[in-house]
Design a protein around this motif. Structure first.
Motif, PDB file in Angstrom:
ATOM      1  N   LYS A  98      -6.737  -8.887  13.951  1.00  0.00           N
ATOM      2  CA  LYS A  98      -6.292 -10.154  13.357  1.00  0.00           C
ATOM      3  C   LYS A  98      -5.720  -9.936  11.961  1.00  0.00           C
ATOM      4  O   LYS A  98      -4.702 -10.516  11.589  1.00  0.00           O
ATOM      5  CB  LYS A  98      -7.459 -11.143  13.273  1.00  0.00           C
ATOM      6  CG  LYS A  98      -7.861 -11.741  14.588  1.00  0.00           C
ATOM      7  CD  LYS A  98      -9.006 -12.707  14.372  1.00  0.00           C
ATOM      8  CE  LYS A  98      -9.482 -13.302  15.670  1.00  0.00           C
ATOM      9  NZ  LYS A  98     -10.580 -14.252  15.473  1.00  0.00           N
ATOM     10  N   ILE A  99      -6.387  -9.093  11.185  1.00  0.00           N
ATOM     11  CA  ILE A  99      -5.933  -8.814   9.821  1.00  0.00           C
ATOM     12  C   ILE A  99      -4.597  -8.081   9.848  1.00  0.00           C
ATOM     13  O   ILE A  99      -3.670  -8.418   9.120  1.00  0.00           O
ATOM     14  CB  ILE A  99      -6.996  -7.995   9.051  1.00  0.00           C
ATOM     15  CG1 ILE A  99      -8.240  -8.847   8.816  1.00  0.00           C
ATOM     16  CG2 ILE A  99      -6.441  -7.504   7.730  1.00  0.00           C
ATOM     17  CD1 ILE A  99      -9.438  -8.059   8.342  1.00  0.00           C
ATOM     18  N   ARG A 100      -4.484  -7.073  10.728  1.00  0.00           N
ATOM     19  CA  ARG A 100      -3.263  -6.273  10.778  1.00  0.00           C
ATOM     20  C   ARG A 100      -2.069  -7.064  11.294  1.00  0.00           C
ATOM     21  O   ARG A 100      -0.921  -6.719  11.027  1.00  0.00           O
ATOM     22  CB  ARG A 100      -3.477  -5.037  11.660  1.00  0.00           C
ATOM     23  CG  ARG A 100      -4.261  -3.964  10.979  1.00  0.00           C
ATOM     24  CD  ARG A 100      -3.493  -3.280   9.850  1.00  0.00           C
ATOM     25  NE  ARG A 100      -2.412  -2.492  10.383  1.00  0.00           N
ATOM     26  CZ  ARG A 100      -1.134  -2.634  10.055  1.00  0.00           C
ATOM     27  NH1 ARG A 100      -0.766  -3.501   9.167  1.00  0.00           N
ATOM     28  NH2 ARG A 100      -0.209  -1.889  10.617  1.00  0.00           N
ATOM     29  N   SER A 101      -2.315  -8.136  12.059  1.00  0.00           N
ATOM     30  CA  SER A 101      -1.201  -8.953  12.523  1.00  0.00           C
ATOM     31  C   SER A 101      -0.565  -9.728  11.369  1.00  0.00           C
ATOM     32  O   SER A 101       0.594 -10.113  11.440  1.00  0.00           O
ATOM     33  CB  SER A 101      -1.655  -9.920  13.612  1.00  0.00           C
ATOM     34  OG  SER A 101      -2.507 -10.905  13.070  1.00  0.00           O
ATOM     35  N   LYS A 102      -1.310  -9.916  10.292  1.00  0.00           N
ATOM     36  CA  LYS A 102      -0.821 -10.679   9.149  1.00  0.00           C
ATOM     37  C   LYS A 102      -0.464  -9.807   7.955  1.00  0.00           C
ATOM     38  O   LYS A 102       0.304 -10.221   7.100  1.00  0.00           O
ATOM     39  CB  LYS A 102      -1.881 -11.699   8.716  1.00  0.00           C
ATOM     40  CG  LYS A 102      -2.190 -12.724   9.773  1.00  0.00           C
ATOM     41  CD  LYS A 102      -3.373 -13.565   9.393  1.00  0.00           C
ATOM     42  CE  LYS A 102      -3.743 -14.461  10.563  1.00  0.00           C
ATOM     43  NZ  LYS A 102      -5.102 -14.889  10.546  1.00  0.00           N
ATOM     44  N   VAL A 103      -1.035  -8.592   7.871  1.00  0.00           N
ATOM     45  CA  VAL A 103      -0.866  -7.735   6.705  1.00  0.00           C
ATOM     46  C   VAL A 103      -0.005  -6.536   7.085  1.00  0.00           C
ATOM     47  O   VAL A 103      -0.306  -5.827   8.037  1.00  0.00           O
ATOM     48  CB  VAL A 103      -2.245  -7.240   6.187  1.00  0.00           C
ATOM     49  CG1 VAL A 103      -2.091  -6.239   5.079  1.00  0.00           C
ATOM     50  CG2 VAL A 103      -3.074  -8.420   5.724  1.00  0.00           C
ATOM     51  N   SER A 104       1.063  -6.326   6.317  1.00  0.00           N
ATOM     52  CA  SER A 104       1.923  -5.175   6.539  1.00  0.00           C
ATOM     53  C   SER A 104       2.423  -4.676   5.194  1.00  0.00           C
ATOM     54  O   SER A 104       2.628  -5.458   4.268  1.00  0.00           O
ATOM     55  CB  SER A 104       3.099  -5.564   7.426  1.00  0.00           C
ATOM     56  OG  SER A 104       3.913  -4.444   7.669  1.00  0.00           O
ATOM     57  N   GLY A 105       2.622  -3.381   5.072  1.00  0.00           N
ATOM     58  CA  GLY A 105       3.044  -2.791   3.814  1.00  0.00           C
ATOM     59  C   GLY A 105       4.478  -2.305   3.852  1.00  0.00           C
ATOM     60  O   GLY A 105       4.983  -1.900   4.899  1.00  0.00           O
ATOM     61  N   THR A 106       5.141  -2.347   2.706  1.00  0.00           N
ATOM     62  CA  THR A 106       6.488  -1.806   2.560  1.00  0.00           C
ATOM     63  C   THR A 106       6.463  -0.763   1.453  1.00  0.00           C
ATOM     64  O   THR A 106       5.423  -0.520   0.849  1.00  0.00           O
ATOM     65  CB  THR A 106       7.488  -2.920   2.204  1.00  0.00           C
ATOM     66  OG1 THR A 106       7.107  -3.491   0.943  1.00  0.00           O
ATOM     67  CG2 THR A 106       7.506  -4.015   3.252  1.00  0.00           C
ATOM     68  N   ALA A 107       7.626  -0.194   1.159  1.00  0.00           N
ATOM     69  CA  ALA A 107       7.688   0.807   0.087  1.00  0.00           C
ATOM     70  C   ALA A 107       7.414   0.160  -1.265  1.00  0.00           C
ATOM     71  O   ALA A 107       6.782   0.753  -2.134  1.00  0.00           O
ATOM     72  CB  ALA A 107       9.046   1.496   0.087  1.00  0.00           C
ATOM     73  N   GLU A 108       7.904  -1.077  -1.457  1.00  0.00           N
ATOM     74  CA  GLU A 108       7.689  -1.776  -2.728  1.00  0.00           C
ATOM     75  C   GLU A 108       6.293  -2.383  -2.819  1.00  0.00           C
ATOM     76  O   GLU A 108       5.715  -2.487  -3.895  1.00  0.00           O
ATOM     77  CB  GLU A 108       8.720  -2.896  -2.915  1.00  0.00           C
ATOM     78  CG  GLU A 108      10.147  -2.444  -2.985  1.00  0.00           C
ATOM     79  CD  GLU A 108      10.751  -2.196  -1.615  1.00  0.00           C
ATOM     80  OE1 GLU A 108      10.350  -2.869  -0.644  1.00  0.00           O
ATOM     81  OE2 GLU A 108      11.608  -1.306  -1.507  1.00  0.00           O
TER      82      GLU A 108
END
Length: 120
Positions: A16-26
């Protein structure tokens, strides 16, 4: 039914958390995992699928009451990963608690990271 219901619940929450949280280079994702003995942290760029920085407290095996225990070690690890991130020019991150409750060592890691200069 699996005997390890607690682990199943954590994996469900992690999804559930990973469906909403994602990282980018910035804005990388600060992923924290805790085992019974150690705590691990990673800064991850999900667009490339690359780990930018990682840290763990495996090398500091002394976690006695005199040294502050596991919670003090978690705060130190959060502070250390923040210093490494700031040195790489990263100031803002997205916090991923990996299905764990935001209390105890998770909270100490996050507070240490905030003290080190990360914003999330």
């Amino acid at each position: 039914m699996n005997k390890n219901i607690k682990a199943e619940k954590r994996m469900r929450l992690k999804g559930k958390i990973r469906s909403k949280v994602s990282g980018t280079a910035e804005l990388p994702r600060l992923s924290v995992f805790r085992s019974n003995k150690f705590i691990y942290g990673q800064l991850i760029d999900d667009t490339k699928g690359a780990t930018l920085l990682s840290i763990s407290d495996i090398k500091t095996k002394v976690k006695t009451k005199e040294s502050g225990g596991k919670r003090a070690s978690a705060r130190k690890m959060g502070n250390d990963i923040a210093k490494g991130a700031v040195a790489k020019g990263i100031k803002k991150v997205v916090f991923d608690r990996n299905g764990f409750k935001y209390t105890g060592r998770m909270k100490e890691f996050a507070d240490g990271a905030r003290e080190g200069g990360l914003i999330f």
